[in-house]
Design a protein around this motif. Structure first.
Motif, PDB file in Angstrom:
ATOM      1  N   SER A   1       1.719  -2.416 -13.513  1.00  0.00           N
ATOM      2  CA  SER A   1       2.600  -3.514 -13.414  1.00  0.00           C
ATOM      3  C   SER A   1       3.457  -3.582 -12.114  1.00  0.00           C
ATOM      4  CB  SER A   1       3.590  -3.151 -14.633  1.00  0.00           C
ATOM      5  OG  SER A   1       4.442  -1.913 -14.212  1.00  0.00           O
ATOM      6  N   LEU A   2       3.350  -2.559 -11.323  1.00  0.00           N
ATOM      7  CA  LEU A   2       4.021  -2.553 -10.168  1.00  0.00           C
ATOM      8  C   LEU A   2       3.252  -3.242  -9.163  1.00  0.00           C
ATOM      9  CD1 LEU A   2       5.344   1.070  -9.779  1.00  0.00           C
ATOM     10  CD2 LEU A   2       6.590  -1.105 -10.281  1.00  0.00           C
ATOM     11  N   ILE A   3       1.987  -3.729  -9.291  1.00  0.00           N
ATOM     12  CA  ILE A   3       1.039  -4.632  -8.335  1.00  0.00           C
ATOM     13  C   ILE A   3       0.713  -5.876  -9.047  1.00  0.00           C
ATOM     14  CG2 ILE A   3       0.487  -2.679  -6.856  1.00  0.00           C
ATOM     15  CD1 ILE A   3      -2.314  -2.575  -8.196  1.00  0.00           C
ATOM     16  N   LYS A   4       1.366  -5.923 -10.255  1.00  0.00           N
ATOM     17  CA  LYS A   4       0.809  -7.227 -10.763  1.00  0.00           C
ATOM     18  C   LYS A   4       1.574  -8.693 -10.054  1.00  0.00           C
ATOM     19  CE  LYS A   4       1.537  -9.696 -15.275  1.00  0.00           C
ATOM     20  NZ  LYS A   4       2.248  -9.564 -16.641  1.00  0.00           N
ATOM     21  N   ASN A   5       2.721  -8.445  -9.989  1.00  0.00           N
ATOM     22  CA  ASN A   5       3.380  -9.419  -8.994  1.00  0.00           C
ATOM     23  C   ASN A   5       3.534  -9.296  -7.619  1.00  0.00           C
ATOM     24  OD1 ASN A   5       4.161 -11.000 -11.413  1.00  0.00           O
ATOM     25  ND2 ASN A   5       5.654  -9.702 -11.734  1.00  0.00           N
ATOM     26  N   TYR A   6       2.336  -8.662  -7.168  1.00  0.00           N
ATOM     27  CA  TYR A   6       2.370  -8.390  -5.650  1.00  0.00           C
ATOM     28  C   TYR A   6       2.400  -9.558  -4.814  1.00  0.00           C
ATOM     29  CZ  TYR A   6       1.218  -6.843  -0.909  1.00  0.00           C
ATOM     30  OH  TYR A   6       1.131  -6.698   0.292  1.00  0.00           O
ATOM     31  N   ASP A   7       1.393 -10.341  -5.263  1.00  0.00           N
ATOM     32  CA  ASP A   7       1.294 -11.621  -4.232  1.00  0.00           C
ATOM     33  C   ASP A   7       2.461 -12.611  -4.260  1.00  0.00           C
ATOM     34  OD1 ASP A   7      -1.298 -10.894  -3.297  1.00  0.00           O
ATOM     35  OD2 ASP A   7      -2.509 -11.679  -5.184  1.00  0.00           O
ATOM     36  N   CYS A   8       3.032 -12.488  -5.446  1.00  0.00           N
ATOM     37  CA  CYS A   8       4.103 -13.481  -5.472  1.00  0.00           C
ATOM     38  C   CYS A   8       5.240 -12.919  -4.584  1.00  0.00           C
ATOM     39  CB  CYS A   8       4.646 -13.617  -6.902  1.00  0.00           C
ATOM     40  SG  CYS A   8       3.767 -14.402  -7.919  1.00  0.00           S
TER      41      CYS A   8
ATOM     42  N   ASN B   1       4.894  -3.926   0.190  1.00  0.00           N
ATOM     43  CA  ASN B   1       3.850  -4.245   1.264  1.00  0.00           C
ATOM     44  C   ASN B   1       2.584  -3.510   1.126  1.00  0.00           C
ATOM     45  OD1 ASN B   1       4.137  -1.353   1.847  1.00  0.00           O
ATOM     46  ND2 ASN B   1       6.112  -1.757   2.766  1.00  0.00           N
ATOM     47  N   GLU B   2       1.791  -3.704   2.007  1.00  0.00           N
ATOM     48  CA  GLU B   2       0.417  -3.475   1.786  1.00  0.00           C
ATOM     49  C   GLU B   2       0.026  -1.942   1.608  1.00  0.00           C
ATOM     50  OE1 GLU B   2      -2.734  -4.676   1.203  1.00  0.00           O
ATOM     51  OE2 GLU B   2      -1.763  -6.941   1.380  1.00  0.00           O
ATOM     52  N   ARG B   3       1.004  -1.129   2.317  1.00  0.00           N
ATOM     53  CA  ARG B   3       1.016   0.265   2.202  1.00  0.00           C
ATOM     54  C   ARG B   3       1.211   0.660   0.599  1.00  0.00           C
ATOM     55  NH1 ARG B   3       3.824   4.982   2.013  1.00  0.00           N
ATOM     56  NH2 ARG B   3       5.690   3.695   1.346  1.00  0.00           N
ATOM     57  N   GLN B   4       2.412   0.340   0.373  1.00  0.00           N
ATOM     58  CA  GLN B   4       2.597   0.588  -0.945  1.00  0.00           C
ATOM     59  C   GLN B   4       1.343   0.280  -2.071  1.00  0.00           C
ATOM     60  OE1 GLN B   4       6.624  -0.607  -2.165  1.00  0.00           O
ATOM     61  NE2 GLN B   4       7.538   0.290  -0.221  1.00  0.00           N
ATOM     62  N   LYS B   5       1.165  -1.050  -1.924  1.00  0.00           N
ATOM     63  CA  LYS B   5       0.063  -1.502  -2.731  1.00  0.00           C
ATOM     64  C   LYS B   5      -1.331  -0.541  -2.721  1.00  0.00           C
ATOM     65  CE  LYS B   5      -2.320  -5.776  -3.889  1.00  0.00           C
ATOM     66  NZ  LYS B   5      -3.969  -5.729  -3.333  1.00  0.00           N
TER      67      LYS B   5
ATOM     68  N   GLU C   1      -5.674  14.260  -7.121  1.00  0.00           N
ATOM     69  CA  GLU C   1      -5.568  13.372  -6.028  1.00  0.00           C
ATOM     70  C   GLU C   1      -4.705  12.174  -6.370  1.00  0.00           C
ATOM     71  OE1 GLU C   1      -9.040  10.343  -3.669  1.00  0.00           O
ATOM     72  OE2 GLU C   1      -9.822  12.027  -5.329  1.00  0.00           O
ATOM     73  N   ALA C   2      -4.654  11.756  -7.563  1.00  0.00           N
ATOM     74  CA  ALA C   2      -3.919  10.590  -7.968  1.00  0.00           C
ATOM     75  C   ALA C   2      -2.416  10.964  -7.587  1.00  0.00           C
ATOM     76  CB  ALA C   2      -3.964  10.214  -9.599  1.00  0.00           C
ATOM     77  N   GLU C   3      -2.091  12.062  -7.920  1.00  0.00           N
ATOM     78  CA  GLU C   3      -0.650  12.459  -7.524  1.00  0.00           C
ATOM     79  C   GLU C   3      -0.302  12.657  -6.154  1.00  0.00           C
ATOM     80  OE1 GLU C   3       3.175  14.172  -8.346  1.00  0.00           O
ATOM     81  OE2 GLU C   3       1.898  12.827  -9.345  1.00  0.00           O
ATOM     82  N   GLN C   4      -1.402  12.750  -5.337  1.00  0.00           N
ATOM     83  CA  GLN C   4      -1.020  12.860  -3.810  1.00  0.00           C
ATOM     84  C   GLN C   4      -0.984  11.520  -3.293  1.00  0.00           C
ATOM     85  OE1 GLN C   4      -0.779  15.990  -2.298  1.00  0.00           O
ATOM     86  NE2 GLN C   4      -1.235  16.709  -4.427  1.00  0.00           N
ATOM     87  N   HIS C   5      -1.558  10.434  -3.827  1.00  0.00           N
ATOM     88  CA  HIS C   5      -1.239   9.054  -3.469  1.00  0.00           C
ATOM     89  C   HIS C   5       0.206   8.962  -3.718  1.00  0.00           C
ATOM     90  CE1 HIS C   5      -5.466   8.482  -2.037  1.00  0.00           C
ATOM     91  NE2 HIS C   5      -5.819   8.743  -3.268  1.00  0.00           N
ATOM     92  N   ILE C   6       0.563   9.085  -4.937  1.00  0.00           N
ATOM     93  CA  ILE C   6       1.907   8.568  -5.466  1.00  0.00           C
ATOM     94  C   ILE C   6       2.960   9.370  -4.484  1.00  0.00           C
ATOM     95  CG2 ILE C   6       3.876   8.917  -7.297  1.00  0.00           C
ATOM     96  CD1 ILE C   6       1.454   8.359  -9.424  1.00  0.00           C
ATOM     97  N   LEU C   7       2.744  10.739  -4.277  1.00  0.00           N
ATOM     98  CA  LEU C   7       3.744  11.462  -3.029  1.00  0.00           C
ATOM     99  C   LEU C   7       3.793  10.614  -2.059  1.00  0.00           C
ATOM    100  CD1 LEU C   7       3.057  14.950  -4.327  1.00  0.00           C
ATOM    101  CD2 LEU C   7       4.814  13.376  -4.897  1.00  0.00           C
ATOM    102  N   GLU C   8       2.398   9.984  -1.393  1.00  0.00           N
ATOM    103  CA  GLU C   8       2.558   9.458  -0.110  1.00  0.00           C
ATOM    104  C   GLU C   8       3.159   8.163  -0.277  1.00  0.00           C
ATOM    105  OE1 GLU C   8      -0.570   7.115   2.866  1.00  0.00           O
ATOM    106  OE2 GLU C   8      -1.365   8.633   1.009  1.00  0.00           O
TER     107      GLU C   8
END
Length: 456
Positions: free
Chosen positions: A207-214, A391-395, A427-434
């Motif tokens: 849901s956090l990237i659903k509206n990314y383009d907008c 931004n692209e980093r977060q996405k 690995e998923a947790e590491q991406h979130i911490l990043e």
């Protein structure tokens, strides 16, 4: 975190104004301020409490520079978490730079781009998503964009991501307990329960990237090229949208040879508008360069406004253009609607979805064009309280975490051992911490703050 240097920079725009602010941050900021600022009366800078101001004189080796107001913020209750001094002076470029130069001569060093906010992040005053939102607040061009940036600055994205992180950490803890005591009954690692929990976390992150383009469109605008063959009214339309005569308009075909650019607001959307040379066959070397640039802009632009002359039948140049933009995000503008229409509209409507009729010369039909553009990007579906990756980093971090979680779900469905699932989940947790900055490399931190302006 302890920084050895005390930094200083002008934190207001590099332009004349009513006031300007020189910001100093670090352990020696008050010492530096004492050397270049003398309060009126018997007050001393070193005796000032946090969140207090003093009126006095900024000077350089005894040379009076300006009457100023100095504000003190004591660590840790400051923007950066360090001792901070801000000197507000008259907003002339020369006097502002002289005061900064005096600070640099007396112990401070030039702040790098984004270094104040970088120190705020490293000192735990902001998480990384909040720090990035600061730049979005500065660059906001509209109400909706500003409100979204403020929501992120207040931690809206961090709170939602952090809850997902806590849920993943609990699952990782339960999987670790199962690995140590496999005979114990741990309900959360039962395949069905584990799968349901992971599916829910994946949906929440999604849901956090659903509206990314907008959100990206609101922040960055839409790269838009106005194209067409020569003398169809491209520059007149460009001037209508810009609100002033930015492009040269004549009856001579091929007047525009280079690209003319302007940012134009349409509701909540900013169009980064380019007026291009007319696309056609030409033996003129200079005009040919302009045509080549126009064709490249067709490939790189997010929106194409293709202009056709309603008073003339379609030509080979028109047909070439229609075929080139067939699969692009395009609005076909039938211009010169004030004259007898001779254009084959059916051929255009078969290829292009959005058609607007207008007379750029008489400034008629422009509102309809604006409405069509707003509807194409569906910004109205996004509320000011919407939270999305900024931004692209977060996405990229969120997408990587989702990929890992979805791979865990696939592994569960394939009956794989929990040990393998544990590795992927970690690995998923590491991406979130990043994403939040709780675990991140110096290179990523430097890259994030390099996009900031000096003084912020």
């Amino acid at each position: 975190m302890i920084f050895l240097s005390t930094i200083a920079a002008i934190s207001t725009p590099d332009a004349p104004g009513g006031i300007a602010v020189i910001r100093i941050s670090g352990d020696d900021s008050i010492k530096v301020a004492e050397k270049i600022f003398s309060p009126y009366g018997d007050k001393k800078v070193c005796d000032m409490s946090g969140y207090t101001c003093a009126y006095g004189i900024a000077h350089d080796n005894g040379e009076r520079l300006d009457d100023c107001i100095l504000t003190v913020f004591k660590a840790p209750h400051s923007y950066t978490g360090e001792d901070v001094v801000e000197i507000s002076c008259h907003g002339g470029l020369y006097v502002t730079r002289r005061i900064l130069r005096a600070a640099l001569k007396n112990g401070a060093i030039n702040a790098e781009a984004g270094e104040f906010t970088k120190r705020a992040f490293l000192n735990g005053k902001l998480d990384l998503t909040q720090a990035e939102a600061v730049m979005d607040i500065i660059s906001a061009k509209g109400e909706r964009e500003l409100k979204m940036a403020e929501n992120l600055r207040e931690g809206a994205a961090f709170k939602r991501v952090d809850k997902c992180s806590e849920r993943l950490m609990k699952l990782l803890g339960d999987l670790a307990a199962w690995a140590d005591y496999p005979e114990e009954d741990i309900p959360s690692v039962e395949p069905e329960n584990l799968r349901n929990e992971l599916s829910d976390i994946s949906a929440e992150l999604g849901s956090l990237i659903k509206n990314y383009d907008c959100g990206r469109i609101l922040r960055e605008g839409v790269s838009t090229a106005i194209i067409g063959k020569p003398n169809v009214g491209k520059s007149t339309l460009f001037n209508c949208l810009s609100g002033f005569n930015r492009s040269i308009v004549t009856d001579i075909a091929g007047t525009t040879r280079d690209v003319v650019e302007e940012s134009v607001s349409i509701g909540d959307i900013t169009l980064r508008l380019s007026d291009t040379a007319g696309i056609h066959e030409t033996n003129d070397v200079i005009e040919g360069i302009g045509v080549d640039i126009a064709e490249k802009l067709i490939d790189s632009s997010e929106l194409i406004i293709a202009v056709f002359d309603g008073g003339c039948p379609l030509t080979e140049d028109d047909l070439y253009l229609i075929n080139k933009i067939n699969n692009k995000n395009t609005v076909a503008v039938i211009n010169k609607n004030d004259v007898e229409q001779k254009l084959d509209i059916e051929l255009i409507s078969d290829k292009l979805k959005h058609i607007v009729y207008l007379s750029a010369k008489e400034n008629k039909g422009i509102d309809e064009l604006k409405n069509v553009i707003e509807n194409i990007f569906e910004i109205n579906d996004m509320t000011i309280n919407s939270v999305s990756a900024a931004n692209e980093r977060q996405k990229r971090c969120i997408e990587s975490a989702i990929d890992c979680i979805d791979n865990c779900i696939l592994a569960i469905d394939n009956g794989e051992m929990l040990d393998a699932i544990n590795v992927i989940l970690d690995e998923a947790e590491q991406h979130i911490l990043e994403l939040t900055g709780k675990r991140i490399t110096n290179e990523v931190v430097d890259e994030v703050f390099s996009r900031f302006c000096v003084g912020k």
